[in-house]
Write a protein that holds these residues in place. Structure first.
Motif, PDB file in Angstrom:
ATOM      1  N   ARG A  62       0.151  -0.953  -3.866  1.00 59.52           N
ATOM      2  CA  ARG A  62       0.766  -2.213  -3.968  1.00 59.52           C
ATOM      3  C   ARG A  62       1.342  -2.902  -2.906  1.00 59.52           C
ATOM      4  O   ARG A  62       1.460  -2.041  -1.838  1.00 59.52           O
ATOM      5  N   THR A  63       1.775  -4.026  -2.803  1.00 57.35           N
ATOM      6  CA  THR A  63       1.964  -4.749  -1.731  1.00 57.35           C
ATOM      7  C   THR A  63       3.358  -5.482  -1.835  1.00 57.35           C
ATOM      8  O   THR A  63       3.413  -6.335  -2.841  1.00 57.35           O
ATOM      9  N   MET A  64       4.225  -5.713  -1.023  1.00 56.45           N
ATOM     10  CA  MET A  64       5.439  -6.483  -0.910  1.00 56.45           C
ATOM     11  C   MET A  64       5.601  -7.069   0.475  1.00 56.45           C
ATOM     12  O   MET A  64       5.381  -6.500   1.322  1.00 56.45           O
ATOM     13  N   GLU A  65       6.086  -8.476   0.186  1.00 55.53           N
ATOM     14  CA  GLU A  65       6.238  -9.193   1.623  1.00 55.53           C
ATOM     15  C   GLU A  65       7.752  -9.281   2.032  1.00 55.53           C
ATOM     16  O   GLU A  65       8.394  -9.232   1.036  1.00 55.53           O
ATOM     17  N   THR A  66       8.158  -9.115   3.114  1.00 56.47           N
ATOM     18  CA  THR A  66       9.161  -9.177   3.645  1.00 56.47           C
ATOM     19  C   THR A  66       9.506  -9.612   5.097  1.00 56.47           C
ATOM     20  O   THR A  66       8.428 -10.055   5.570  1.00 56.47           O
ATOM     21  N   LYS A  67      10.746  -9.539   5.602  1.00 59.89           N
ATOM     22  CA  LYS A  67      10.707  -9.914   7.243  1.00 59.89           C
ATOM     23  C   LYS A  67      11.301  -8.700   7.895  1.00 59.89           C
ATOM     24  O   LYS A  67      11.799  -7.823   7.515  1.00 59.89           O
TER      25      LYS A  67
ATOM     26  N   GLY B   5       8.480  12.381 -10.129  1.00 64.63           N
ATOM     27  CA  GLY B   5       8.058  13.669  -9.523  1.00 64.63           C
ATOM     28  C   GLY B   5       6.674  13.444  -8.910  1.00 64.63           C
ATOM     29  O   GLY B   5       5.732  14.431  -9.100  1.00 64.63           O
ATOM     30  N   MET B   6       6.604  12.454  -8.441  1.00 63.79           N
ATOM     31  CA  MET B   6       5.225  12.335  -7.672  1.00 63.79           C
ATOM     32  C   MET B   6       5.264  12.055  -6.003  1.00 63.79           C
ATOM     33  O   MET B   6       6.589  11.572  -5.861  1.00 63.79           O
ATOM     34  N   ARG B   7       4.227  12.328  -5.352  1.00 66.45           N
ATOM     35  CA  ARG B   7       4.287  11.884  -3.982  1.00 66.45           C
ATOM     36  C   ARG B   7       3.582  10.550  -3.693  1.00 66.45           C
ATOM     37  O   ARG B   7       2.651  10.116  -4.208  1.00 66.45           O
ATOM     38  N   TYR B   8       4.276   9.734  -2.912  1.00 61.71           N
ATOM     39  CA  TYR B   8       3.717   8.479  -2.417  1.00 61.71           C
ATOM     40  C   TYR B   8       3.527   8.198  -1.056  1.00 61.71           C
ATOM     41  O   TYR B   8       4.334   8.985  -0.222  1.00 61.71           O
ATOM     42  N   SER B   9       2.979   7.282  -0.538  1.00 58.37           N
ATOM     43  CA  SER B   9       2.513   7.114   0.943  1.00 58.37           C
ATOM     44  C   SER B   9       2.907   5.583   1.104  1.00 58.37           C
ATOM     45  O   SER B   9       2.495   4.671   0.068  1.00 58.37           O
ATOM     46  N   VAL B  10       3.773   5.245   1.945  1.00 61.84           N
ATOM     47  CA  VAL B  10       4.203   3.826   2.342  1.00 61.84           C
ATOM     48  C   VAL B  10       4.060   3.327   3.651  1.00 61.84           C
ATOM     49  O   VAL B  10       4.183   4.459   4.726  1.00 61.84           O
ATOM     50  N   CYS B  11       3.287   2.361   3.850  1.00 62.90           N
ATOM     51  CA  CYS B  11       2.944   1.860   5.412  1.00 62.90           C
ATOM     52  C   CYS B  11       3.518   0.490   5.317  1.00 62.90           C
ATOM     53  O   CYS B  11       3.783  -0.292   4.495  1.00 62.90           O
TER      54      CYS B  11
ATOM     55  N   VAL C 183       4.725  -4.400   3.112  1.00 61.17           N
ATOM     56  CA  VAL C 183       5.147  -3.072   2.723  1.00 61.17           C
ATOM     57  C   VAL C 183       3.886  -2.638   1.768  1.00 61.17           C
ATOM     58  O   VAL C 183       3.873  -3.400   0.739  1.00 61.17           O
ATOM     59  N   VAL C 184       3.110  -1.653   2.022  1.00 67.23           N
ATOM     60  CA  VAL C 184       1.948  -1.239   1.230  1.00 67.23           C
ATOM     61  C   VAL C 184       2.381   0.215   0.774  1.00 67.23           C
ATOM     62  O   VAL C 184       2.704   1.164   1.719  1.00 67.23           O
ATOM     63  N   TYR C 185       2.407   0.501  -0.395  1.00 70.72           N
ATOM     64  CA  TYR C 185       2.775   1.941  -1.083  1.00 70.72           C
ATOM     65  C   TYR C 185       1.953   2.097  -2.153  1.00 70.72           C
ATOM     66  O   TYR C 185       1.417   1.439  -2.897  1.00 70.72           O
ATOM     67  N   SER C 186       1.397   3.522  -2.374  1.00 69.36           N
ATOM     68  CA  SER C 186       0.673   3.994  -3.514  1.00 69.36           C
ATOM     69  C   SER C 186       0.837   5.291  -3.511  1.00 69.36           C
ATOM     70  O   SER C 186       1.260   6.014  -2.623  1.00 69.36           O
ATOM     71  N   PRO C 187       0.640   5.909  -4.764  1.00 73.05           N
ATOM     72  CA  PRO C 187       0.609   7.092  -5.069  1.00 73.05           C
ATOM     73  C   PRO C 187      -0.434   8.021  -3.903  1.00 73.05           C
ATOM     74  O   PRO C 187      -1.309   7.649  -3.622  1.00 73.05           O
TER      75      PRO C 187
END
Length: 636
Positions: A483-488, A502-508, A471-475
Motif C-alpha cells: 500500500r502507498t500513502m502520500e505525505t510531505k 501479529g504480523m511482520r510488516y516492511s515500510v519504506c 510511504v510504501v508498506y506491505s506484509p
C-alpha cells in the motif's frame, strides 16, 4: 599309456581330497538328482581351540559352535570362495581381526552371537559386499563407530541386542527409511529388521530418531522388540521409548527470505538462510549438482539459532541454478532451496553506468532469458523490494544485515580480498556517495504499535520540508499487497492503519527525485490482538475475585475501629453491672445525751471492702468463729 595312468591316479587323489573333512567336524553333502549339491560343515567339539583350516573348499555353510575358540585370525576363510553362511556362535571369541573375513565375496549371512566380542572391526565388512544378515547378539559391544555406517547400507537384518550399548551414531538411522529420503514402500524386500533390546540405553537427542521410529505405526524399519526402555538419565529410567519425551531436542528448521533471485550478469550476490533447532544446527551450502560451496560465512548469535551467508562474486551464466542451504543436528536435518537466475549482459562501457546502491532481490517468479548478442544488450538492473534477499551489482555496497555485525564486516573484507583490484574501485565509489547520503531521510522509527496500526517517525535530513514523500508498506515478503500513502518530508510522522494483528510488516520511504537504492526501509511487528483479549478476560476475572475480598477486609477494619471508640464509653456501665459494693453496719457508741433513735452506724464503703478482702479466708470470704459468742476476726 604312462601319461594316461598318471592322469587317472591324479584324478583319483583329487576326488579323495575334495570331500576330506576335519577330524573335529562333521561334513554333510546335500546332493541333487542332477549330481550337484552343497556341502555343510559343523564343528562343535568342546576341545577345539582354533578355527579349522582344512575345511573342504566347496563348503557353502560352516558352523563353529560351542567350542573353545578365542580368536578369528586373519584370512581364516580365504580359500572358501563358495561360502555363503558362516556361523561362529556361542564360543569364547574375544578378538576379530580386520582381515578375518578376507575373500568372502559371496557370503550372505554372518552370525557371531553368544561370544565375548567388545570391539568389532566394522571395516572388515567391505570384504563381504553381498552380506545381508549380521548377528552380533549377546556380546559385549559398548559402541558402534560412525565409520561403520557406510558398511551397513546393504544390511537388512542387524541384531545388536543383549550388548552394552548406551547410544548409537546419530547418522545411523539416516541410511534407512524414512530418514534417507526414499519414499516408504510396502515391498517386503525393503524391510529392515533391527534387534536393539536388552541394552542400557541413554535416552538423549542422539537416539531421538530411534525413539521416533519406535513410535511409528507403519515403517520399513522393524524392531524385534517394540518395548525398548531407557536406562538413563534418572528422570527417564524405565520409561518406554514410545512414551519418552526428550528435553532440548528439536529438529532444525530453515528459513529464507525468498526462493527465487534474479541478478544481472557480473554482479555480486549474497544469499542468506537462517536456521533454528536444539542443539544448534550447523549450516551447509551446496550447488544443484551436490558439490559444496566454500565461500560462506556462518555465525550463531544465540543458543539454538544460526545463520549463514553465501557470496558469489562477478556471477556468470554457469552460476545460475539452485543453491541449497541444509541445516543439520543430531535430531534431524532440514533444507531450503534458492533459485538464482542471471539476467542481462556484461557492459563494456562501465564508466558510463552510474553505480547503484539499490539492494534487494527481484520479484519472485521473474526470469529473464539471456540475450544471444552480448555486445548489444544493455545491463538490466534487478528490482528491489523490502524484506527480500540481497543482490549486489558490481561495485555496490554490501547491505547491512539485522544481526551479526562483526561477521558482516568480515564478509565485506573477504569480498574485497577476492575481488583484488576491484576493491579499490569499491572504496572510491563509497567515497563519492557520501555527499548523496546527506540528502536522504534519516532516523526511521516505529512507535505506538497496536494490533491494527503503527506510527512511523522520520527526520527529513537534507530534504525540503515540502518535498513530496511516498510511504510504501506491505506484509513482510508479500510484495503484491503493498500500500502507498502520500505525505510531505517535513511532517515527520505518519499513521499506518488497517494492519493485521501479529504480523511482520516492511515500510519504506520513497522521496521523489532521490537516487535509486537510497530509500530507507524498516521492519516492524504489530501486536497480537488475541493476547490483548486474553489479558482483558484474565484481568476481569481477577477483579471479580479480588474485589469482594477487599470489601470484606475494609468492613473488618471499620468494625474494629468503631469498637475501639465505644470501649471507653461503656466502662462505667460495665463497672455498675459487674461489681457489687459492700457495706458494714456496727453499733454506735452510746452517750448520756444521745437519742436512742439511731442504734446502728454505717462504715465507709472503702473500709467495708478492705475488711472483706482482708478476711482470713480469701476464697469465699467466710468468717471464722471461735465460739458461738465470739466476734468475727479480720486479719490484715
Amino acid at each position: 599309456m604312462h601319461r594316461l595312468l598318471c592322469l587317472h591316479v591324479f584324478l583319483c587323489c583329487l576326488s579323495m581330497a575334495l570331500p576330506f573333512c576335519p577330524s573335529q567336524c562333521t561334513c554333510v553333502f546335500h546332493g541333487r538328482v542332477d549330481g550337484t549339491g552343497t556341502r555343510s560343515v559343523l564343528c562343535n567339539d568342546p576341545d577345539m581351540s582354533d578355527i579349522p583350516v582344512n575345511v573342504p573348499v566347496d563348503t557353502v555353510k560352516l558352523r563353529v559352535e560351542k567350542t573353545a575358540v578365542r580368536r578369528i585370525p586373519t584370512e581364516a576363510f580365504y580359500y572358501l570362495v563358495e561360502l555363503r553362511y558362516l556361523w561362529i556362535t556361542y564360543n569364547s571369541i574375544t578378538s576379530v581381526d580386520t582381515g578375518s573375513f578376507y575373500n568372502l565375496k559371496v557370503l550372505h549371512e554372518l552370525r557371531l552371537d553368544g561370544n565375548m566380542i567388545s570391539i568389532f572391526p566394522w571395516e572388515s565388512l567391505k570384504e563381504m559386499p553381498r552380506l545381508r544378515t549380521l548377528d552380533l547378539h549377546n556380546n559385549r559391544l559398548t559402541s558402534v563407530a560412525p565409520e561403520a555406517i557406510p558398511y551397513l547400507l546393504n544390511i537388512t537384518y542387524l541384531d545388536l541386542s543383549s550388548n552394552k550399548l548406551t547410544t548409537l551414531p546419530s547418522d545411523l538411522m539416516d541410511i534407512w527409511p524414512p530418514f534417507n529420503g526414499v519414499p516408504i514402500s510396502s515391498n517386503a524386500s525393503q524391510k529392515v529388521v533391527l534387534g536393539l533390546q536388552d541394552n542400557p540405553w541413554f535416552c538423549d537427542c542422539k537416539i531421538s530418531k530411534l525413539i521416533e521410529i519406535s513410535k511409528m505405526a507403519d515403517t520399513p524399519v522393524i524392531l524385534m522388540d517394540l518395548f525398548l526402555t531407557c536406562a538413563t538419565p534418572d528422570n527417564l529410567a524405565g520409561v518406554l521409548f514410545q512414551r519418552a519425551e526428550l528435553e532440548n531436542c528439536v529438529k532444525p528448521s530453515v528459513m529464507t527470505s525468498a526462493t527465487k533471485i534474479t541478478s544481472p550478469l557480473g554482479s555480486n550476490v549474497l544469499l542468506r538462510c537462517d536456521a533454528s533447532g536444539s542443539p544448534t544446527p550447523a549450516l551447509y551450502w551446496t550447488k544443484s549438482d551436490g558439490s559444496p560451496v566454500n565461500n560462506t560465512v556462518q555465525e550463531s548469535p544465540g543458543e539454538g539459532i544460526n545463520w549463514s551467508i553465501m557470496s558469489l562474486h562477478g556471477i556468470e551464466y554457469k552460476d545460475a541454478g539452485n543453491y541449497s542451504c541444509k541445516a543439520k543436528n543430531v535430531a534431524g536435518t532440514a533444507k531450503a532451496t534458492i533459485s538464482l537466475t542471471i539476467a542481462g549482459t556484461m557492459s563494456t562501457t562501465a564508466p558510463q553506468l552510474r553505480p547503484s546502491a539499490r539492494t534487494g532481490p527481484t520479484r519472485q517468479g521473474t526470469a529473464i532469458t539471456p540475450p544471444t548478442d552480448i555486445s548489444k544488450s544493455p545491463l538490466t538492473t534487478p528490482t528491489a523490494l523490502p524484506g527480500s534477499l540481497t543482490t549486489l551489482s558490481t561495485g555496490q555496497k554490501p547491505p547491512k544485515l539485522i544481526s551479526g555485525n562483526g561477521s558482516q564486516k568480515g564478509l565485506l573484507k573477504e569480498i574485497k580480498n577476492q575481488q583484488g583490484g576491484s576493491g579499490k574501485k569499491f572504496a572510491a565509489d563509497e567515497k563519492s556517495k557520501k555527499t548523496d547520503d546527506s540528502r536522504t531521510l534519516k532516523d526511521l522509527e516505529i512507535v505506538e504499535q497496536t494490533a491494527d496500526s503503527a506510527v512511523l517517525l522520520w527526520t527529513a535530513g537534507g530534504l525540503l520540508n515540502d518535498a513530496p514523500l511516498t510511504v510504501v508498506y506491505s506484509p513482510y515478503g508479500e510484495d503484491d499487497s503493498k500500500r502507498t500513502m502520500e505525505t510531505k518530508a517535513g511532517s515527520g510522522k505518519m499513521l499506518l492503519d488497517r494492519l493485521s494483528p501479529g504480523m511482520r510488516y516492511s515500510v519504506c520511504l520513497v522521496a521523489k527525485g532521490s537516487a535509486a537504492g537510497k530509500d530507507p526501509c524498516i521492519d516492524f511487528y504489530t501486536e497480537d490482538g488475541g493476547q490483548n483479549v486474553l489479558f482483558f478476560i484474565a484481568s476481569g476475572i481477577a477483579c471479580i475475585l479480588v474485589l469482594p475480598l477487599i470489601a470484606l477486609l475494609i468492613y473488618k477494619i471499620l468494625a474494629l475501629y468503631c469498637k475501639g471508640r465505644n470501649t471507653s464509653l461503656d466502662e462505667n456501665e460495665l463497672e455498675k453491672e459487674s461489681y457489687v459494693k459492700f457495706e458494714t453496719i456496727s453499733m454506735k457508741q452510746r452517750t448520756l445525751n444521745s437519742h436512742p433513735t439511731e442504734l446502728w452506724a454505717r462504715r465507709p464503703t472503702n473500709e467495708s471492702e478492705r475488711l472483706l478482702l482482708c478476711s482470713r479466708s480469701s476464697i469465699d470470704s467466710q468468717m471464722t468463729y471461735k465460739s458461738d459468742s465470739s466476734r468475727s476476726e479480720y486479719l490484715c
